[in-house]
Design a protein around this motif. Structure first.
Motif, PDB file in Angstrom:
ATOM      1  N   GLN A 283      -3.691   2.845  -4.199  1.00 47.95           N
ATOM      2  CA  GLN A 283      -4.476   1.847  -4.917  1.00 47.95           C
ATOM      3  C   GLN A 283      -3.588   0.858  -5.674  1.00 47.95           C
ATOM      4  O   GLN A 283      -3.892  -0.326  -5.752  1.00 47.95           O
ATOM      5  CB  GLN A 283      -5.428   2.538  -5.893  1.00 47.95           C
ATOM      6  N   SER A 284      -2.486   1.351  -6.235  1.00 45.65           N
ATOM      7  CA  SER A 284      -1.589   0.437  -6.947  1.00 45.65           C
ATOM      8  C   SER A 284      -0.856  -0.490  -5.989  1.00 45.65           C
ATOM      9  O   SER A 284      -0.434  -1.583  -6.384  1.00 45.65           O
ATOM     10  CB  SER A 284      -0.575   1.238  -7.774  1.00 45.65           C
ATOM     11  N   ASP A 285      -0.711  -0.098  -4.717  1.00 48.77           N
ATOM     12  CA  ASP A 285      -0.058  -0.949  -3.724  1.00 48.77           C
ATOM     13  C   ASP A 285      -1.008  -1.992  -3.144  1.00 48.77           C
ATOM     14  O   ASP A 285      -0.557  -2.938  -2.497  1.00 48.77           O
ATOM     15  CB  ASP A 285       0.502  -0.102  -2.577  1.00 48.77           C
ATOM     16  N   ASN A 286      -2.304  -1.797  -3.342  1.00 46.32           N
ATOM     17  CA  ASN A 286      -3.286  -2.688  -2.733  1.00 46.32           C
ATOM     18  C   ASN A 286      -3.473  -3.924  -3.616  1.00 46.32           C
ATOM     19  O   ASN A 286      -3.981  -3.829  -4.733  1.00 46.32           O
ATOM     20  CB  ASN A 286      -4.624  -1.961  -2.580  1.00 46.32           C
ATOM     21  N   PRO A 287      -3.092  -5.110  -3.147  1.00 47.18           N
ATOM     22  CA  PRO A 287      -3.216  -6.316  -3.984  1.00 47.18           C
ATOM     23  C   PRO A 287      -4.655  -6.751  -4.208  1.00 47.18           C
ATOM     24  O   PRO A 287      -4.902  -7.641  -5.019  1.00 47.18           O
ATOM     25  CB  PRO A 287      -2.436  -7.371  -3.197  1.00 47.18           C
ATOM     26  N   ALA A 295      -0.665  -4.534 -11.630  1.00 49.03           N
ATOM     27  CA  ALA A 295       0.671  -3.953 -11.489  1.00 49.03           C
ATOM     28  C   ALA A 295       1.680  -4.959 -10.968  1.00 49.03           C
ATOM     29  O   ALA A 295       2.893  -4.726 -11.067  1.00 49.03           O
ATOM     30  CB  ALA A 295       0.618  -2.741 -10.545  1.00 49.03           C
ATOM     31  N   ARG A 296       1.191  -6.065 -10.395  1.00 46.56           N
ATOM     32  CA  ARG A 296       2.088  -7.094  -9.878  1.00 46.56           C
ATOM     33  C   ARG A 296       2.405  -8.173 -10.912  1.00 46.56           C
ATOM     34  O   ARG A 296       3.047  -9.161 -10.593  1.00 46.56           O
ATOM     35  CB  ARG A 296       1.465  -7.757  -8.643  1.00 46.56           C
ATOM     36  N   VAL A 297       1.938  -8.013 -12.129  1.00 47.24           N
ATOM     37  CA  VAL A 297       2.167  -8.990 -13.185  1.00 47.24           C
ATOM     38  C   VAL A 297       3.176  -8.427 -14.169  1.00 47.24           C
ATOM     39  O   VAL A 297       3.051  -7.298 -14.628  1.00 47.24           O
ATOM     40  CB  VAL A 297       0.856  -9.332 -13.916  1.00 47.24           C
ATOM     41  N   PHE A 298       4.172  -9.233 -14.454  1.00 51.50           N
ATOM     42  CA  PHE A 298       5.204  -8.845 -15.412  1.00 51.50           C
ATOM     43  C   PHE A 298       4.903  -9.533 -16.739  1.00 51.50           C
ATOM     44  O   PHE A 298       4.880 -10.766 -16.825  1.00 51.50           O
ATOM     45  CB  PHE A 298       6.582  -9.259 -14.911  1.00 51.50           C
ATOM     46  N   SER A 299       4.610  -8.767 -17.766  1.00 52.66           N
ATOM     47  CA  SER A 299       4.237  -9.314 -19.073  1.00 52.66           C
ATOM     48  C   SER A 299       5.412  -9.251 -20.021  1.00 52.66           C
ATOM     49  O   SER A 299       6.017  -8.191 -20.195  1.00 52.66           O
ATOM     50  CB  SER A 299       3.056  -8.525 -19.665  1.00 52.66           C
ATOM     51  N   PRO A 368       9.124  -5.425  -7.638  1.00 53.36           N
ATOM     52  CA  PRO A 368       9.474  -4.416  -6.628  1.00 53.36           C
ATOM     53  C   PRO A 368       8.431  -3.307  -6.564  1.00 53.36           C
ATOM     54  O   PRO A 368       7.722  -3.037  -7.547  1.00 53.36           O
ATOM     55  CB  PRO A 368      10.837  -3.898  -7.109  1.00 53.36           C
ATOM     56  N   ILE A 369       8.345  -2.639  -5.425  1.00 54.05           N
ATOM     57  CA  ILE A 369       7.321  -1.619  -5.227  1.00 54.05           C
ATOM     58  C   ILE A 369       7.441  -0.507  -6.270  1.00 54.05           C
ATOM     59  O   ILE A 369       6.443  -0.087  -6.867  1.00 54.05           O
ATOM     60  CB  ILE A 369       7.430  -1.046  -3.804  1.00 54.05           C
ATOM     61  N   ALA A 370       8.666  -0.023  -6.498  1.00 50.74           N
ATOM     62  CA  ALA A 370       8.842   1.072  -7.445  1.00 50.74           C
ATOM     63  C   ALA A 370       8.393   0.664  -8.843  1.00 50.74           C
ATOM     64  O   ALA A 370       7.706   1.421  -9.542  1.00 50.74           O
ATOM     65  CB  ALA A 370      10.305   1.522  -7.454  1.00 50.74           C
ATOM     66  N   GLN A 371       8.771  -0.552  -9.272  1.00 49.08           N
ATOM     67  CA  GLN A 371       8.377  -1.023 -10.595  1.00 49.08           C
ATOM     68  C   GLN A 371       6.868  -1.256 -10.658  1.00 49.08           C
ATOM     69  O   GLN A 371       6.225  -0.998 -11.674  1.00 49.08           O
ATOM     70  CB  GLN A 371       9.121  -2.319 -10.919  1.00 49.08           C
ATOM     71  N   ARG A 372       6.281  -1.718  -9.559  1.00 46.42           N
ATOM     72  CA  ARG A 372       4.844  -1.944  -9.498  1.00 46.42           C
ATOM     73  C   ARG A 372       4.092  -0.634  -9.724  1.00 46.42           C
ATOM     74  O   ARG A 372       3.115  -0.570 -10.482  1.00 46.42           O
ATOM     75  CB  ARG A 372       4.493  -2.533  -8.143  1.00 46.42           C
ATOM     76  N   VAL A 503     -12.199   0.955  12.252  1.00 46.54           N
ATOM     77  CA  VAL A 503     -11.360   0.921  11.052  1.00 46.54           C
ATOM     78  C   VAL A 503     -10.029   0.271  11.412  1.00 46.54           C
ATOM     79  O   VAL A 503      -9.353   0.689  12.360  1.00 46.54           O
ATOM     80  CB  VAL A 503     -11.123   2.340  10.503  1.00 46.54           C
ATOM     81  N   LEU A 504      -9.645  -0.759  10.649  1.00 42.26           N
ATOM     82  CA  LEU A 504      -8.410  -1.490  10.896  1.00 42.26           C
ATOM     83  C   LEU A 504      -7.736  -1.803   9.564  1.00 42.26           C
ATOM     84  O   LEU A 504      -8.411  -1.975   8.546  1.00 42.26           O
ATOM     85  CB  LEU A 504      -8.683  -2.801  11.635  1.00 42.26           C
ATOM     86  N   CYS A 505      -6.424  -1.879   9.579  1.00 45.94           N
ATOM     87  CA  CYS A 505      -5.723  -2.398   8.410  1.00 45.94           C
ATOM     88  C   CYS A 505      -5.838  -3.923   8.425  1.00 45.94           C
ATOM     89  O   CYS A 505      -6.255  -4.521   9.410  1.00 45.94           O
ATOM     90  CB  CYS A 505      -4.257  -1.953   8.408  1.00 45.94           C
ATOM     91  N   ARG A 506      -5.457  -4.535   7.321  1.00 51.84           N
ATOM     92  CA  ARG A 506      -5.625  -5.980   7.203  1.00 51.84           C
ATOM     93  C   ARG A 506      -4.832  -6.731   8.273  1.00 51.84           C
ATOM     94  O   ARG A 506      -5.314  -7.697   8.871  1.00 51.84           O
ATOM     95  CB  ARG A 506      -5.186  -6.425   5.805  1.00 51.84           C
ATOM     96  N   GLN A 507      -3.616  -6.293   8.538  1.00 52.28           N
ATOM     97  CA  GLN A 507      -2.772  -6.983   9.519  1.00 52.28           C
ATOM     98  C   GLN A 507      -3.380  -6.924  10.911  1.00 52.28           C
ATOM     99  O   GLN A 507      -3.475  -7.939  11.615  1.00 52.28           O
ATOM    100  CB  GLN A 507      -1.378  -6.367   9.520  1.00 52.28           C
ATOM    101  N   HIS A 508      -3.809  -5.733  11.321  1.00 47.74           N
ATOM    102  CA  HIS A 508      -4.353  -5.602  12.671  1.00 47.74           C
ATOM    103  C   HIS A 508      -5.766  -6.178  12.765  1.00 47.74           C
ATOM    104  O   HIS A 508      -6.190  -6.586  13.851  1.00 47.74           O
ATOM    105  CB  HIS A 508      -4.328  -4.130  13.085  1.00 47.74           C
ATOM    106  N   HIS A 509      -6.496  -6.211  11.646  1.00 49.84           N
ATOM    107  CA  HIS A 509      -7.796  -6.883  11.647  1.00 49.84           C
ATOM    108  C   HIS A 509      -7.617  -8.365  11.957  1.00 49.84           C
ATOM    109  O   HIS A 509      -8.360  -8.954  12.764  1.00 49.84           O
ATOM    110  CB  HIS A 509      -8.472  -6.683  10.279  1.00 49.84           C
ATOM    111  N   THR A 510      -6.608  -8.958  11.340  1.00 46.18           N
ATOM    112  CA  THR A 510      -6.305 -10.359  11.622  1.00 46.18           C
ATOM    113  C   THR A 510      -5.884 -10.548  13.075  1.00 46.18           C
ATOM    114  O   THR A 510      -6.258 -11.523  13.731  1.00 46.18           O
ATOM    115  CB  THR A 510      -5.203 -10.856  10.683  1.00 46.18           C
TER     116      THR A 510
END
Length: 549
Positions: A283-287, A295-299, A368-372, A503-510
């Motif tokens: 869930q944290s990886d999903n934009p 999680a993608r915002v640096f405050s 970065p993913i780890a920091q996110r 069921v498809l991921c976003r990339q393959h749906h496109t």
């Protein structure tokens, strides 16, 4: 050289390849091989000058084929050196070979006393200039996949005959994968004593009675590499657990100290806790989720001034009103000025209703993913700070009907592939919201479905329970990143029902909507047709990455 001369030389090379290689021409053959390497270097340099992407793709394919041949030939060459006793050659012979002046028409001279190299691995280190670990690995891999040696130097069959055939004959398979698989299986076997005169064949057997090597060969030839690698890893884990070869590490949250002002922690989880963590990361990886966006915002607050200014001093730059706003904001400036009766650093009642003069600057950057993931974790723990969003892990478990009838022996598999033992599963079911989804013999959903433009949650759950993830072979996108597609498009008259849902991921749906991939229905199940350059046979396929072996 002109193009006509090059074409004539190519014709002669084709005739040489289709004919027989003459005997007694070792020196000539070695010279031809050396020239082939020079030709390869020259041709590659010329091809890299082209700006045509098709030539770049064809060149990369040719180089990959050459590399895979080289990897295979490395083991064969080591086995050849071991079988002929190359490490026993006299120093004069080695010098002559290195300087290309050896006389191959006479027998080779070997050292009569103590040799320079103790064994083949030592010879490979000195002769080829590789480190000892690489040389030792090549010798061991040669014993597993090319040939073993008895004490008298005679050749014995490789330890893994089926893998050896795959390594030698399957040109489309990366030989490094085969060698890695052989090394993994060798750790399950007793030490080989072929050099002492007792060659031991593989004895490791799967619980179904089939040799582990047979399962490994099947998984190596799996259509998708990622699926095969995952299932082979699960195969090894299951074998080690069954034979108590793997000590389970302690679970918990461990501190690993501080280094250069940075704290390090180690987290080990299993079962339902592992599924919670995987759901949290997904869930944290999903934009598209609030937590993923936060999680993608640096405050970072703006730096405060070193000293506060007084009314007798001019306001610093950071407190001054821009010139274009001076005419329109005198009243606002007054309301933000501290009252004479109020203590320093406080505002009067009127100013308290206004926004603060200085606000926290929020800047979206590439985190970065780890920091996110760390941002999302801390936001869930503290619930403080701008943009903090809670991530609520979701645990989805797939079970068979027969397991529901016997919970004492039932096992479950979560959406992220975590296996739950009967105890964990029973504990989870006590407080779970159970949504039954019944399947037919070929995996069709029988009792879930309703119609509307967008797929409702019951249909999504049913489709996910059936497909377990993106149906494109090899796709490993987590279920938080999935989308649901009308196989027969809605605008073309397609219905909103489980049978028409894929069921498809976003990339393959496109990719589906752009026509790069196609969906075909077989027994009411959606299958993928890959492009011809990926699958020349155009066989309808489904993803097996998330399904049990």
């Amino acid at each position: 050289m002109s193009i006509s001369q090059l074409a004539a030389g190519l014709t002669g090379l084709r005739q040489f390849m289709t004919g027989t290689i003459p005997q007694g021409a070792a020196a000539l053959l070695l010279e031809v091989m050396g020239l082939c390497l020079e030709v390869l270097e020259k041709l590659s340099a010329r091809l890299r000058e082209s700006t045509d992407p098709r030539i770049a793709a064809a060149h990369a394919l040719c180089i990959e084929k050459t590399f895979r041949y080289t990897v295979r030939e490395q083991l064969r060459a080591v086995a050849h050196c071991e079988g002929t006793g190359a490490h026993l050659l006299a120093a004069e012979e080695l010098s002559a070979v290195r300087e290309c002046r050896a006389d191959y028409s006479r027998p080779a001279q070997q050292e009569s006393g103590r040799t320079l190299y103790r064994d083949t691995a030592g010879f490979v280190v000195g002769w080829l200039g590789v480190d000892f670990h690489e040389a030792d690995r090549r010798v061991r891999d040669a014993h597993l996949l090319v040939a073993r040696r008895a004490m008298d130097g005679s050749a014995l069959s490789p330890r893994f005959a089926d893998l050896a055939a795959l390594h030698s004959e399957h040109d489309g398979l990366d030989p490094r994968r085969v060698a890695k698989t052989a090394r993994s299986l060798d750790k399950l076997e007793p030490a080989d004593t072929s050099f002492e005169g007792a060659a031991l064949d593989p004895v490791a057997t799967h619980h179904d009675g089939q040799p582990m090597q047979s399962h490994a060969v099947k998984l190596l030839t799996e259509e998708d590499r990622a699926t095969g690698d995952k299932k082979f890893s699960a195969l090894l884990t299951g074998y080690r657990k069954a034979h108590e070869q793997a000590a389970e590490p302690e679970c918990g949250f461990f501190s690993r100290g501080t280094r250069n002002g940075v704290d390090s922690y180690l987290v080990r989880v299993k079962g339902t806790q592992a599924e919670q963590f995987r759901s949290f990361l997904g869930q944290s990886d999903n934009p598209r989720t609030q937590s993923g966006q936060a999680a993608r915002v640096f405050s970072q607050p703006e730096p405060a001034p070193e000293t506060l200014f007084t009314s007798a001093d001019p306001a610093p730059a950071w407190a001054q009103i821009p010139a274009e706003q001076e005419s329109s904001a005198p009243e606002a400036a007054e309301t933000q000025t501290p009252s004479p009766e109020a203590p320093a650093g406080t505002a009067n009642s009127e100013s308290s209703a206004q926004p603060e003069a200085t606000s926290i600057a929020v800047e979206a950057i590439q985190v970065p993913i780890a920091q996110r993931r760390l941002n999302a974790l801390l936001a869930s723990l503290s619930q403080s700070g701008p943009g903090a969003k809670t991530v609520t892990p979701q645990i989805l478990v797939n079970m068979q009907v027969q397991n529901l009838q016997d919970l004492a022996q039932a096992k479950g598999l979560t959406a992220h592939g975590v296996e739950l033992d009967p105890g964990e599963l029973r504990q989870l079911l006590c407080g779970a919201q159970i949504i039954p989804v019944v399947f037919g013999g070929n995996g069709q959903v029988l009792d879930v479905g309703r119609s509307q433009r967008l797929f409702p949650e019951p249909i999504k759950r049913a489709a996910f329970a059936r497909d377990r993830g993106c149906i494109v072979p090899g796709c490993s996108a987590p279920h938080e990143m999935l989308e649901y597609h009308h196989c027969n498009w809605w605008e073309r008259g397609g219905k909103t029902c489980v049978e028409n849902c894929a069921v498809l991921c976003r990339q393959h749906h496109t990719a589906i909507h752009r026509g790069l991939l196609r969906i075909v229905m077989i027994d009411t199940l959606p299958h993928i047709l890959l492009p011809k350059y990926l699958d020349p046979d155009r066989i309808p396929r489904r993803n097996r990455y998330f399904h049990a072996a």
